[in-house]
Scaffold this motif. Sequence first.
Motif, PDB file in Angstrom:
ATOM      1  N   PRO A 288       0.788  -1.239   0.000  1.00 45.99           N
ATOM      2  CA  PRO A 288       0.000   0.000   0.000  1.00 45.99           C
ATOM      3  C   PRO A 288       0.828   1.301   0.000  1.00 45.99           C
ATOM      4  CG  PRO A 288      -0.307  -1.232   2.067  1.00 45.99           C
ATOM      5  CD  PRO A 288       0.411  -2.131   1.117  1.00 45.99           C
ATOM      6  N   VAL A 289       1.892   1.331   0.793  1.00 41.51           N
ATOM      7  CA  VAL A 289       2.680   2.569   0.877  1.00 41.51           C
ATOM      8  C   VAL A 289       3.354   2.859  -0.463  1.00 41.51           C
ATOM      9  CG1 VAL A 289       4.617   3.689   2.064  1.00 41.51           C
ATOM     10  CG2 VAL A 289       3.042   2.237   3.345  1.00 41.51           C
ATOM     11  N   TYR A 290       3.839   1.787  -1.068  1.00 44.34           N
ATOM     12  CA  TYR A 290       4.496   1.873  -2.376  1.00 44.34           C
ATOM     13  C   TYR A 290       3.496   2.364  -3.430  1.00 44.34           C
ATOM     14  CZ  TYR A 290       7.064  -0.087  -6.418  1.00 44.34           C
ATOM     15  OH  TYR A 290       7.715  -0.280  -7.602  1.00 44.34           O
ATOM     16  N   ILE A 291       2.283   1.792  -3.435  1.00 45.75           N
ATOM     17  CA  ILE A 291       1.255   2.202  -4.401  1.00 45.75           C
ATOM     18  C   ILE A 291       0.931   3.681  -4.184  1.00 45.75           C
ATOM     19  CG2 ILE A 291      -1.116   1.834  -5.217  1.00 45.75           C
ATOM     20  CD1 ILE A 291      -0.870  -1.075  -4.112  1.00 45.75           C
ATOM     21  N   ASN A 292       0.784   4.046  -2.920  1.00 51.62           N
ATOM     22  CA  ASN A 292       0.474   5.431  -2.574  1.00 51.62           C
ATOM     23  C   ASN A 292       1.522   6.394  -3.135  1.00 51.62           C
ATOM     24  OD1 ASN A 292      -1.500   6.994  -1.117  1.00 51.62           O
ATOM     25  ND2 ASN A 292       0.192   7.567   0.240  1.00 51.62           N
ATOM     26  N   ALA A 293       2.796   5.983  -3.046  1.00 48.98           N
ATOM     27  CA  ALA A 293       3.882   6.840  -3.540  1.00 48.98           C
ATOM     28  C   ALA A 293       3.733   7.076  -5.038  1.00 48.98           C
ATOM     29  CB  ALA A 293       5.227   6.203  -3.222  1.00 48.98           C
ATOM     30  N   PHE A 294       3.381   6.034  -5.779  1.00 46.47           N
ATOM     31  CA  PHE A 294       3.188   6.200  -7.231  1.00 46.47           C
ATOM     32  C   PHE A 294       2.001   7.113  -7.514  1.00 46.47           C
ATOM     33  CE2 PHE A 294       6.177   2.793  -7.750  1.00 46.47           C
ATOM     34  CZ  PHE A 294       6.715   3.012  -9.000  1.00 46.47           C
ATOM     35  N   LEU A 295       0.948   6.990  -6.695  1.00 46.94           N
ATOM     36  CA  LEU A 295      -0.238   7.820  -6.918  1.00 46.94           C
ATOM     37  C   LEU A 295       0.054   9.279  -6.556  1.00 46.94           C
ATOM     38  CD1 LEU A 295      -3.065   5.452  -5.663  1.00 46.94           C
ATOM     39  CD2 LEU A 295      -2.326   5.888  -8.011  1.00 46.94           C
ATOM     40  N   ASN A 296       0.954   9.502  -5.611  1.00 45.58           N
ATOM     41  CA  ASN A 296       1.309  10.872  -5.230  1.00 45.58           C
ATOM     42  C   ASN A 296       2.103  11.574  -6.306  1.00 45.58           C
ATOM     43  OD1 ASN A 296       0.145  11.144  -2.739  1.00 45.58           O
ATOM     44  ND2 ASN A 296       1.888  10.247  -1.652  1.00 45.58           N
ATOM     45  N   SER A 297       3.097  10.869  -6.821  1.00 44.91           N
ATOM     46  CA  SER A 297       4.073  11.594  -7.634  1.00 44.91           C
ATOM     47  C   SER A 297       4.183  11.147  -9.079  1.00 44.91           C
ATOM     48  CB  SER A 297       5.446  11.484  -6.966  1.00 44.91           C
ATOM     49  OG  SER A 297       5.782  10.125  -6.862  1.00 44.91           O
ATOM     50  N   GLY A 298       3.646   9.945  -9.413  1.00 43.62           N
ATOM     51  CA  GLY A 298       3.864   9.454 -10.758  1.00 43.62           C
ATOM     52  C   GLY A 298       5.355   9.188 -10.971  1.00 43.62           C
ATOM     53  N   VAL A 299       5.727   8.801 -12.169  1.00 46.75           N
ATOM     54  CA  VAL A 299       7.141   8.668 -12.544  1.00 46.75           C
ATOM     55  C   VAL A 299       7.249   9.201 -13.952  1.00 46.75           C
ATOM     56  CG1 VAL A 299       7.998   6.789 -11.068  1.00 46.75           C
ATOM     57  CG2 VAL A 299       6.654   6.259 -13.100  1.00 46.75           C
TER      58      VAL A 299
END
Length: 143
Positions: A82-93
């Motif tokens: 979940p934390v990892y998914i959240n990071a992608f949703l916050n910032s994209g790549v």
Amino acid sequence: MSKITKRYIFVIAILLALFSVYNYFIYTSEAYTATAALSPQAVKGQELWQENNCWSCHQLYGLGGYLGPDLTNVYSHPDKGPVYINAFLNSGVKSMPKFQFSENEKAAIIEYLRMVDETGYYPNFDASIENSGWVTLKYKNGR
Ligand code: HEC
């Protein structure tokens, strides 16, 4: 009516009756009800998933676009979750856009991915070949 016509009608009536009974059992049997129903929060997550075209780059069970990775088991992946998914949703790549989701929306998408993850494995190599020749896949939670 000739005797033979009566006999035909009789046979067809019996077949129709059997067909009705058969259909009754097929369409009312438990096997046809979905085993996993999404929670309201996960339904919201699924809507966001569709509205924001996550599909165009990601796959679930191998279906979808192929720019990004398959997300079927991203939730339970030992290095992700979940934390990892959240990071992608916050910032994209660089090749994934930055979305402007609220905290509730991010939680809903994560809940959706959690419930998808619960349904099984992809790819699923944990299969056994039965004596009958059928291949049985092993599912999560014994389903
Ligand atoms: C334009 C294409 C694109 C769209 C649209 C997109 N993504 Fe991505 N996403 C990517 C790419 C490419 C990566 C891999 C980036 C990397 O690892 O460097 C990625 C990575 C991820 C990851 C990490 C996956 C992993 O296993 O490392 C998650 C989670 C994710 N995206 C969720 C989403 C969600 C949810 C949406 C919709 C709201 C979405 N993405 C929309 C392209 C996209």
